[in-house]
Structure formats: C-alpha cells, structure tokens
Write a protein that holds these residues in place. Sequence first.
Motif, PDB file in Angstrom:
ATOM      1  N   LEU A 237       0.761  -1.120  -0.057  1.00  0.00           N
ATOM      2  CA  LEU A 237       0.117   0.043   0.137  1.00  0.00           C
ATOM      3  C   LEU A 237       0.917   1.382   0.054  1.00  0.00           C
ATOM      4  O   LEU A 237       1.483   1.482   1.029  1.00  0.00           O
ATOM      5  CB  LEU A 237      -0.761  -0.088   1.446  1.00  0.00           C
ATOM      6  CG  LEU A 237      -2.369  -0.694   1.322  1.00  0.00           C
ATOM      7  CD1 LEU A 237      -2.907  -0.812   2.536  1.00  0.00           C
ATOM      8  CD2 LEU A 237      -2.935  -0.043   0.265  1.00  0.00           C
ATOM      9  N   GLU A 238       1.133   1.692  -1.072  1.00  0.00           N
ATOM     10  CA  GLU A 238       1.818   3.055  -1.231  1.00  0.00           C
ATOM     11  C   GLU A 238       1.130   3.636  -2.652  1.00  0.00           C
ATOM     12  O   GLU A 238       0.828   3.075  -3.474  1.00  0.00           O
ATOM     13  CB  GLU A 238       3.389   2.913  -1.414  1.00  0.00           C
ATOM     14  CG  GLU A 238       3.798   1.930  -2.568  1.00  0.00           C
ATOM     15  CD  GLU A 238       5.169   1.554  -2.509  1.00  0.00           C
ATOM     16  OE1 GLU A 238       5.919   2.293  -2.053  1.00  0.00           O
ATOM     17  OE2 GLU A 238       5.698   0.305  -3.014  1.00  0.00           O
ATOM     18  N   PRO A 239       1.467   5.081  -2.432  1.00  0.00           N
ATOM     19  CA  PRO A 239       1.023   5.778  -3.621  1.00  0.00           C
ATOM     20  C   PRO A 239       1.670   5.304  -5.003  1.00  0.00           C
ATOM     21  O   PRO A 239       2.914   4.920  -5.315  1.00  0.00           O
ATOM     22  CB  PRO A 239       1.584   7.395  -3.388  1.00  0.00           C
ATOM     23  CG  PRO A 239       1.785   7.222  -1.683  1.00  0.00           C
ATOM     24  CD  PRO A 239       2.206   6.117  -1.494  1.00  0.00           C
ATOM     25  N   GLN A 240       0.980   5.332  -5.952  1.00  0.00           N
ATOM     26  CA  GLN A 240       1.798   5.043  -7.230  1.00  0.00           C
ATOM     27  C   GLN A 240       1.241   6.158  -8.124  1.00  0.00           C
ATOM     28  O   GLN A 240      -0.056   6.713  -8.365  1.00  0.00           O
ATOM     29  CB  GLN A 240       0.775   3.804  -7.816  1.00  0.00           C
ATOM     30  CG  GLN A 240       1.055   2.623  -7.180  1.00  0.00           C
ATOM     31  CD  GLN A 240       0.144   1.309  -7.342  1.00  0.00           C
ATOM     32  OE1 GLN A 240      -0.354   1.241  -8.328  1.00  0.00           O
ATOM     33  NE2 GLN A 240       0.240   0.250  -6.848  1.00  0.00           N
ATOM     34  N   GLU A 241       2.267   6.664  -8.996  1.00  0.00           N
ATOM     35  CA  GLU A 241       2.299   7.628  -9.931  1.00  0.00           C
ATOM     36  C   GLU A 241       1.022   7.591 -10.605  1.00  0.00           C
ATOM     37  O   GLU A 241       0.730   6.558 -11.356  1.00  0.00           O
ATOM     38  CB  GLU A 241       3.560   7.688 -10.841  1.00  0.00           C
ATOM     39  CG  GLU A 241       3.814   8.770 -11.334  1.00  0.00           C
ATOM     40  CD  GLU A 241       4.338   9.945 -10.584  1.00  0.00           C
ATOM     41  OE1 GLU A 241       5.066   9.605  -9.471  1.00  0.00           O
ATOM     42  OE2 GLU A 241       4.017  11.065 -10.863  1.00  0.00           O
ATOM     43  N   GLY A 242       0.333   8.551 -10.807  1.00  0.00           N
ATOM     44  CA  GLY A 242      -1.172   8.629 -11.535  1.00  0.00           C
ATOM     45  C   GLY A 242      -2.206   7.806 -11.435  1.00  0.00           C
ATOM     46  O   GLY A 242      -2.967   7.634 -12.250  1.00  0.00           O
TER      47      GLY A 242
ATOM     48  N   GLN B  55      -6.912   4.193  -3.203  1.00  0.00           N
ATOM     49  CA  GLN B  55      -5.985   3.454  -2.282  1.00  0.00           C
ATOM     50  C   GLN B  55      -4.584   3.804  -2.601  1.00  0.00           C
ATOM     51  O   GLN B  55      -3.717   3.798  -1.598  1.00  0.00           O
ATOM     52  CB  GLN B  55      -6.420   2.064  -2.640  1.00  0.00           C
ATOM     53  CG  GLN B  55      -6.106   1.080  -1.466  1.00  0.00           C
ATOM     54  CD  GLN B  55      -6.474  -0.251  -1.779  1.00  0.00           C
ATOM     55  OE1 GLN B  55      -6.917  -0.588  -2.731  1.00  0.00           O
ATOM     56  NE2 GLN B  55      -6.422  -0.959  -0.598  1.00  0.00           N
ATOM     57  N   PHE B  56      -4.332   4.200  -3.834  1.00  0.00           N
ATOM     58  CA  PHE B  56      -2.760   4.316  -4.107  1.00  0.00           C
ATOM     59  C   PHE B  56      -2.425   5.715  -4.348  1.00  0.00           C
ATOM     60  O   PHE B  56      -1.878   6.132  -5.270  1.00  0.00           O
ATOM     61  CB  PHE B  56      -2.508   3.559  -5.485  1.00  0.00           C
ATOM     62  CG  PHE B  56      -2.707   1.940  -5.334  1.00  0.00           C
ATOM     63  CD1 PHE B  56      -1.990   1.291  -4.173  1.00  0.00           C
ATOM     64  CD2 PHE B  56      -3.604   1.374  -6.014  1.00  0.00           C
ATOM     65  CE1 PHE B  56      -2.261  -0.259  -4.064  1.00  0.00           C
ATOM     66  CE2 PHE B  56      -4.106   0.010  -5.593  1.00  0.00           C
ATOM     67  CZ  PHE B  56      -3.299  -0.573  -4.872  1.00  0.00           C
TER      68      PHE B  56
ATOM     69  N   ALA C 152       5.994  10.380   1.892  1.00  0.00           N
ATOM     70  CA  ALA C 152       5.933   8.765   1.576  1.00  0.00           C
ATOM     71  C   ALA C 152       5.339   8.227   2.670  1.00  0.00           C
ATOM     72  O   ALA C 152       5.339   8.331   3.878  1.00  0.00           O
ATOM     73  CB  ALA C 152       7.443   8.384   1.530  1.00  0.00           C
ATOM     74  N   ARG C 153       4.717   6.828   2.305  1.00  0.00           N
ATOM     75  CA  ARG C 153       4.202   6.045   3.231  1.00  0.00           C
ATOM     76  C   ARG C 153       3.894   4.633   2.596  1.00  0.00           C
ATOM     77  O   ARG C 153       3.477   4.519   1.586  1.00  0.00           O
ATOM     78  CB  ARG C 153       2.511   6.646   3.837  1.00  0.00           C
ATOM     79  CG  ARG C 153       1.854   5.704   4.547  1.00  0.00           C
ATOM     80  CD  ARG C 153       0.368   6.177   4.483  1.00  0.00           C
ATOM     81  NE  ARG C 153      -0.392   5.730   5.626  1.00  0.00           N
ATOM     82  CZ  ARG C 153      -1.474   4.743   5.290  1.00  0.00           C
ATOM     83  NH1 ARG C 153      -1.382   4.167   4.094  1.00  0.00           N
ATOM     84  NH2 ARG C 153      -1.992   4.213   6.413  1.00  0.00           N
ATOM     85  N   LYS C 154       4.311   3.759   3.438  1.00  0.00           N
ATOM     86  CA  LYS C 154       4.257   2.459   2.677  1.00  0.00           C
ATOM     87  C   LYS C 154       3.997   1.301   3.877  1.00  0.00           C
ATOM     88  O   LYS C 154       4.625   1.106   4.932  1.00  0.00           O
ATOM     89  CB  LYS C 154       5.633   1.822   1.963  1.00  0.00           C
ATOM     90  CG  LYS C 154       5.622   0.735   1.383  1.00  0.00           C
ATOM     91  CD  LYS C 154       6.777   0.290   0.541  1.00  0.00           C
ATOM     92  CE  LYS C 154       6.525  -1.417   0.058  1.00  0.00           C
ATOM     93  NZ  LYS C 154       7.966  -1.738  -0.622  1.00  0.00           N
TER      94      LYS C 154
END
Length: 252
Positions: A64-69, A74-75, A243-245
């Motif tokens: 679970l972490e941000p994904q570009e675009g 959730q991402f 950032a967060r994972k």
Amino acid sequence: MANMIEISEEASCGAGWRDEFRTKLDRCGFVIIEPGDANDVKFDELMSELGDPVVYGFGTKLSLEPQEGSDNLQFTTRGMPLHADSTFNAGPAVKYIGMQCVRAPEVGGETLIASAAAFFANAPADLIDTMQNIVVEYRNRIDGYYKDRSVGDHPRVDPIQVDPESGEKRIVMGFTDPDDPMRTHDAMVVGYSAEESAKLLRRIEAMLHLPSVLYAHKWRVGEIVILDNTRVLHGRGAFPNQARKLIRLSVG
Ligand SMILES: [Fe+2]
C-alpha cells in the motif's frame, strides 16, 4: 468497553504481547504490536495464526503506497473514508486485516479505526433506529483490481448486521469521498433522495469520527496493526507530499 480512548489504550500490546494479542484483538477489535516486539515475529506467520490468506486478483500481499498517476484512491496520498473490507466486491470475506509499516509519514497518513461497540454506546438512539431500517446501495467504479462484481451488480447492504459468530451487532458500511473521481464505495440510501441520503450518511460518518468512537493510529516503521474487519471500520488520513508504505495481508 464503550469508549475508544480506553479501547485504544488497551489495544496496545507490551512485551508480553505473544500471549495476550488474541485476547486483546477479541476485546478491542484491533491490536497494535510495537516495532521492538514486532521484530521477533514474521508478519506472515502471525497472520496465518489467525486464518487463511485472502486471495485477491493481485495475490495475497498488497504493498500500500502511492502509485504515480493512479486513479485508485487507495494508491494516492488522499484520505480514505471509513469502510469495512470485502463487502463491496465479489472477493472472499475478510475477517482480519494485518498491516505492517515499512515507511511512515511524518504528518498525516494515520490509519483511522472506528469501533462498532463504541459507536453503539455513543450514537443517539434515533440514529441507530434509522440505520436499522435502511439499506445502502454501493457503486464502486474501480475495476480490474479486486474481484469485481459483474457490471450493473450494485450490492445492497444492511448497515447494521448481527455477526453470526459473536452475536454482536456490527456496522457494514463504506463512505464516499465526493472528490474521488472513482467514487470508491459510492453509497446511496435506497429510497432516499440524493440530498436526504447524503445528509444521513454525513451524520453517521460524523458520529463514527467522534473521539469516543474513532482512534487515529500514527505509524512507526516495523509496527504491526491487526484489525478485526467485523468489529471496526477503517480508513486513512491524507498525507500530501509524503512517503508512506504499508504491507497488507488479510485473512478469512
Ligand atoms: Fe480497506
């Protein structure tokens, strides 16, 4: 226990956590295992003590972490409204959701945990009555990720249900961020006008956010949190520009 302030204190496990975490999970609806203590256990092994991994389209473990675009809320770094897992797609039932922190944001990104027991103890009787007499329809526009329902199959869910195992009342709901283009958990009370529905959902959501009902967990790297999906709702605070994972593994 009827107040989240007490529940969240109780949910934190100390050095003797190995013996007490299941009791705490049963009592509180979630547990927090601190980094030092979490280090001597493998996250997967701990979760497998609680059930069989839930298999999604992406497998079992989710990063679970941000994904570009990404247009999947959730991402992103946005907040995620409170919800129960596994109700709104065709995937298997989720009993426990485990998360371990790999990267923690300095500000925001808290995991929001709302206790059903605390909600029933603190919400006004007329609101609980109303909730017992409505059905909520969900239209999730995210597809190709979870095991999706077929097109046009919009689940209708009683917001208050009795858990067949515990006999306790549980809350089965998901709320919508009106600015989320994919409208994750787009919820509508059946038979209500859009305005009436939005007003009632906002009132329920506000009650779930009372300090006596909601605990916002600030993450530390290495920490493990396990949620009982039948006894708490969960969500996330926004964490812009950070950032967060988390690694998530759910079991049924
Ligand atoms: Fe979730």
